[in-house]
Design a protein around this motif. Structure first.
Motif, PDB file in Angstrom:
ATOM      1  N   GLU A 206       0.831  -1.202   0.000  1.00 51.70           N
ATOM      2  CA  GLU A 206       0.000   0.000   0.000  1.00 51.70           C
ATOM      3  C   GLU A 206       0.873   1.262   0.000  1.00 51.70           C
ATOM      4  OE1 GLU A 206      -3.083   2.549  -0.161  1.00 51.70           O
ATOM      5  OE2 GLU A 206      -3.172   0.386  -0.439  1.00 51.70           O
ATOM      6  N   SER A 207       1.943   1.248   0.762  1.00 51.00           N
ATOM      7  CA  SER A 207       2.860   2.393   0.796  1.00 51.00           C
ATOM      8  C   SER A 207       3.506   2.608  -0.564  1.00 51.00           C
ATOM      9  CB  SER A 207       3.946   2.176   1.850  1.00 51.00           C
ATOM     10  OG  SER A 207       3.382   2.138   3.127  1.00 51.00           O
ATOM     11  N   ASP A 208       3.945   1.531  -1.209  1.00 50.18           N
ATOM     12  CA  ASP A 208       4.543   1.644  -2.536  1.00 50.18           C
ATOM     13  C   ASP A 208       3.525   2.188  -3.542  1.00 50.18           C
ATOM     14  OD1 ASP A 208       6.954   0.684  -1.625  1.00 50.18           O
ATOM     15  OD2 ASP A 208       6.592  -1.382  -2.293  1.00 50.18           O
ATOM     16  N   HIS A 209       2.296   1.681  -3.452  1.00 52.31           N
ATOM     17  CA  HIS A 209       1.244   2.140  -4.358  1.00 52.31           C
ATOM     18  C   HIS A 209       0.983   3.633  -4.161  1.00 52.31           C
ATOM     19  CE1 HIS A 209      -2.472   2.336  -6.608  1.00 52.31           C
ATOM     20  NE2 HIS A 209      -3.054   2.850  -5.539  1.00 52.31           N
ATOM     21  N   ARG A 210       0.894   4.084  -2.922  1.00 55.17           N
ATOM     22  CA  ARG A 210       0.639   5.494  -2.626  1.00 55.17           C
ATOM     23  C   ARG A 210       1.773   6.369  -3.143  1.00 55.17           C
ATOM     24  NH1 ARG A 210       2.590   8.415   1.118  1.00 55.17           N
ATOM     25  NH2 ARG A 210       3.200   6.664   2.405  1.00 55.17           N
ATOM     26  N   ARG A 211       3.013   5.956  -2.921  1.00 53.09           N
ATOM     27  CA  ARG A 211       4.159   6.739  -3.411  1.00 53.09           C
ATOM     28  C   ARG A 211       4.156   6.815  -4.937  1.00 53.09           C
ATOM     29  NH1 ARG A 211       7.111   3.355   0.064  1.00 53.09           N
ATOM     30  NH2 ARG A 211       7.120   4.236   2.141  1.00 53.09           N
ATOM     31  N   ASN A 212       3.858   5.699  -5.579  1.00 49.91           N
ATOM     32  CA  ASN A 212       3.801   5.677  -7.041  1.00 49.91           C
ATOM     33  C   ASN A 212       2.685   6.598  -7.545  1.00 49.91           C
ATOM     34  OD1 ASN A 212       4.453   4.822  -9.682  1.00 49.91           O
ATOM     35  ND2 ASN A 212       2.761   3.365  -9.614  1.00 49.91           N
TER      36      ASN A 212
ATOM     37  N   GLU B 237       1.409   9.217  -6.042  1.00 51.28           N
ATOM     38  CA  GLU B 237       1.809  10.603  -5.808  1.00 51.28           C
ATOM     39  C   GLU B 237       2.840  11.063  -6.828  1.00 51.28           C
ATOM     40  OE1 GLU B 237       3.071  10.693  -1.741  1.00 51.28           O
ATOM     41  OE2 GLU B 237       1.010  10.742  -0.978  1.00 51.28           O
ATOM     42  N   THR B 238       3.760  10.194  -7.206  1.00 55.81           N
ATOM     43  CA  THR B 238       4.766  10.524  -8.213  1.00 55.81           C
ATOM     44  C   THR B 238       4.109  10.780  -9.562  1.00 55.81           C
ATOM     45  OG1 THR B 238       6.449   9.225  -7.069  1.00 55.81           O
ATOM     46  CG2 THR B 238       6.837   9.696  -9.394  1.00 55.81           C
ATOM     47  N   VAL B 239       3.181   9.913  -9.954  1.00 57.29           N
ATOM     48  CA  VAL B 239       2.480  10.076 -11.231  1.00 57.29           C
ATOM     49  C   VAL B 239       1.664  11.367 -11.223  1.00 57.29           C
ATOM     50  CG1 VAL B 239       0.651   9.106 -12.679  1.00 57.29           C
ATOM     51  CG2 VAL B 239       2.443   7.629 -11.785  1.00 57.29           C
ATOM     52  N   ALA B 240       0.988  11.647 -10.107  1.00 58.09           N
ATOM     53  CA  ALA B 240       0.187  12.868 -10.010  1.00 58.09           C
ATOM     54  C   ALA B 240       1.078  14.108 -10.081  1.00 58.09           C
ATOM     55  CB  ALA B 240      -0.612  12.863  -8.708  1.00 58.09           C
ATOM     56  N   LEU B 241       2.215  14.084  -9.424  1.00 57.10           N
ATOM     57  CA  LEU B 241       3.134  15.223  -9.449  1.00 57.10           C
ATOM     58  C   LEU B 241       3.691  15.436 -10.852  1.00 57.10           C
ATOM     59  CD1 LEU B 241       4.681  17.423  -7.969  1.00 57.10           C
ATOM     60  CD2 LEU B 241       6.418  15.716  -7.409  1.00 57.10           C
ATOM     61  N   GLU B 242       4.077  14.361 -11.518  1.00 58.23           N
ATOM     62  CA  GLU B 242       4.600  14.484 -12.877  1.00 58.23           C
ATOM     63  C   GLU B 242       3.538  15.046 -13.822  1.00 58.23           C
ATOM     64  OE1 GLU B 242       6.025  10.563 -13.726  1.00 58.23           O
ATOM     65  OE2 GLU B 242       7.905  10.879 -12.645  1.00 58.23           O
TER      66      GLU B 242
END
Length: 95
Positions: free
Chosen positions: A23-29, A31-36
């Motif tokens: 779940e943590s990996d999914h959330r970080r991914n 957030e990264t996609v949203a930021l990009e």
């Protein structure tokens, strides 16, 4: 508490932590996609605004060359005011 889970299901603590890590990996991914995506949208907006401003300045120069100072003043003036206003708005919004 984890020991109590282990008594009910032998590998429960490992499964809980594995799920938490996924779940943590999914959330970080996410957030990264949203930021990009946000950065890409911002860059596109800035490039579009720059192209518009440069085009308006070219029209202003053309109007001066054609001997139409009033039209040049209106087009150039509104463009400058719009660009400065957009920068000020972004600054005030960021504070």
């Amino acid at each position: 508490m984890l020991e109590q889970f282990r008594q009910m299901v032998p590998d429960a603590p490992e499964r809980i932590f594995r799920q938490w890590e996924k779940e943590s990996d999914h959330r970080r991914n996410f957030e990264t996609v949203a930021l990009e995506g946000n950065l890409r949208t911002t860059r596109y907006g800035q490039l579009s605004a720059t192209a518009f401003a440069l085009s308006a300045m070219a029209v202003t120069c053309f109007c001066v060359w054609m001997g139409e100072p009033w039209v040049a003043g209106i087009v150039g003036g509104t463009t400058v005011v719009s660009v400065v206003g957009a920068f000020l708005y972004q600054r005030l919004k960021g504070e």
